[in-house]
Design a protein around this motif. Structure first.
Motif, short mmCIF file in Angstrom:
data_model
loop_
_atom_site.label_atom_id
_atom_site.label_comp_id
_atom_site.label_asym_id
_atom_site.label_seq_id
_atom_site.Cartn_x
_atom_site.Cartn_y
_atom_site.Cartn_z
N ASP A 28 10.28 1.71 -5.12
CA ASP A 28 9.56 0.78 -4.28
C ASP A 28 10.39 0.31 -3.10
O ASP A 28 11.62 0.18 -3.17
CB ASP A 28 9.10 -0.44 -5.07
CG ASP A 28 7.80 -0.19 -5.82
OD1 ASP A 28 7.26 0.92 -5.74
OD2 ASP A 28 7.32 -1.14 -6.48
N ALA A 57 4.93 5.88 -11.82
CA ALA A 57 3.81 5.27 -11.10
C ALA A 57 2.49 5.81 -11.64
O ALA A 57 2.40 6.97 -12.06
CB ALA A 57 3.93 5.57 -9.61
N ALA A 112 -5.86 -1.56 -7.87
CA ALA A 112 -4.57 -1.56 -7.19
C ALA A 112 -4.75 -1.73 -5.68
O ALA A 112 -4.04 -2.52 -5.05
CB ALA A 112 -3.81 -0.27 -7.49
N VAL A 113 -5.69 -1.00 -5.11
CA VAL A 113 -5.94 -1.13 -3.66
C VAL A 113 -6.50 -2.52 -3.36
O VAL A 113 -6.12 -3.15 -2.38
CB VAL A 113 -6.87 -0.01 -3.16
CG1 VAL A 113 -7.22 -0.22 -1.69
CG2 VAL A 113 -6.22 1.35 -3.35
N VAL A 140 -3.76 -5.00 -3.13
CA VAL A 140 -3.06 -4.89 -1.84
C VAL A 140 -3.85 -5.64 -0.76
O VAL A 140 -3.28 -6.44 -0.01
CB VAL A 140 -2.87 -3.41 -1.44
CG1 VAL A 140 -2.44 -3.29 0.02
CG2 VAL A 140 -1.86 -2.73 -2.35
N LEU A 187 0.84 -1.20 0.00
CA LEU A 187 0.00 0.00 0.00
C LEU A 187 0.87 1.25 0.00
O LEU A 187 0.59 2.21 -0.73
CB LEU A 187 -0.93 0.01 1.21
CG LEU A 187 -1.96 1.14 1.21
CD1 LEU A 187 -3.05 0.86 0.17
CD2 LEU A 187 -2.57 1.30 2.59
N PRO A 224 -3.25 5.52 -8.22
CA PRO A 224 -3.83 4.32 -7.61
C PRO A 224 -5.31 4.15 -7.97
O PRO A 224 -6.08 5.10 -7.95
CB PRO A 224 -3.65 4.58 -6.11
CG PRO A 224 -2.47 5.49 -6.04
CD PRO A 224 -2.61 6.38 -7.24
N ASN A 237 3.86 1.56 -1.27
CA ASN A 237 4.40 1.70 -2.63
C ASN A 237 3.33 2.22 -3.59
O ASN A 237 3.62 3.05 -4.46
CB ASN A 237 4.95 0.37 -3.14
CG ASN A 237 6.25 -0.01 -2.47
OD1 ASN A 237 7.00 0.84 -2.01
ND2 ASN A 237 6.51 -1.30 -2.39
N THR A 238 2.11 1.74 -3.44
CA THR A 238 1.02 2.15 -4.32
C THR A 238 0.79 3.66 -4.26
O THR A 238 0.54 4.30 -5.27
CB THR A 238 -0.28 1.39 -3.95
OG1 THR A 238 -0.05 0.00 -4.14
CG2 THR A 238 -1.44 1.83 -4.81
N ARG A 282 7.97 2.98 -10.46
CA ARG A 282 7.76 1.59 -10.08
C ARG A 282 8.25 0.70 -11.21
O ARG A 282 7.72 0.76 -12.31
CB ARG A 282 6.29 1.31 -9.79
CG ARG A 282 5.77 2.24 -8.68
CD ARG A 282 4.52 1.77 -8.05
NE ARG A 282 4.82 0.60 -7.25
CZ ARG A 282 3.90 -0.27 -6.85
NH1 ARG A 282 2.65 -0.11 -7.19
NH2 ARG A 282 4.25 -1.31 -6.12
N PRO A 312 -9.92 4.27 -3.51
CA PRO A 312 -8.52 4.65 -3.29
C PRO A 312 -8.37 5.93 -2.47
O PRO A 312 -7.41 6.06 -1.70
CB PRO A 312 -7.98 4.85 -4.71
CG PRO A 312 -8.86 4.03 -5.57
CD PRO A 312 -10.21 4.07 -4.93
#
Length: 180
Positions: free
Chosen positions: A148, A31, A38-39, A42, A17, A34, A19-20, A26, A55
């Motif tokens: 990351d 990047a 993506a969430v 995670v 999370l 989000p 890193n997101t 990335r 998000p």
């Protein structure tokens, strides 16, 4: 740090999370913003029950976790940020059991939003890492154009890259530099 599988999964999800929401680069690419997917990815690191997370509800906590973990090896400033997140989420561990499931820890009360509950759990997992002898296992990827963070799980503690993709990009770049 010897921990239950659930705590390990929560720590890996907390880093994912972070890193997101925190990484500018990335695996060699800028990047992306989000997304719900993506969430959801995670959250799937620690649960099978993932709805459609917003998000925006995770953004502040994810960024705080990234900022905290990025301060390592300076533990003090990282602890301050994590403690703030623990206070904001009102993390209060309690055992809960769903029908047919074993007892497990939840870190927010029943009145808390789903995002607040997850952020409390992730902040608790990071706090346990920061208070352990294994805090040095949290590293930043050494590849160019990758911000990351990752947890080095190797026995000899020599992992340098967050992924095979970053390791391969670095090796190819070194090979091209030698042969040019």
């Amino acid at each position: 740090m010897e921990a239950t599988d659930h705590l390990k999964a929560s720590l890996l999800a907390a880093i994912a999370l972070a890193n997101t929401f925190g990484s500018a680069w990335r695996q060699g690419r800028p990047a992306t913003t989000p997304s719900t997917e993506a969430v959801g990815s995670v959250l799937r690191l620690t649960t099978n029950r993932v709805g459609s997370p917003d998000p925006a509800e995770y953004a502040s906590g994810g960024k705080t976790l990234y900022d905290a973990l990025s301060r390592l090896p300076e533990v003090g400033p990282a602890v301050e940020l994590v403690n703030d997140l623990l206070r904001v989420t009102k993390a209060a561990p309690q055992l809960v059991r769903d029908e047919g499931a074993p007892w497990h820890l939840h870190f927010a009360g029943p009145d808390a939003s789903e995002a607040t509950g997850w952020l409390a759990e992730f902040a608790t997992a990071v706090a346990m890492l920061l208070g352990s002898d294994d805090v040095h296992r949290l590293r930043r990827c050494e590849a160019e154009r990758c911000d990351d963070l990752f947890l080095d799980a190797t026995k000899n503690r020599t992992q340098r890259f967050c992924s095979t993709a970053c390791q391969n990009r670095t090796k190819v770049a070194a090979h091209r530099a030698r042969t040019a």
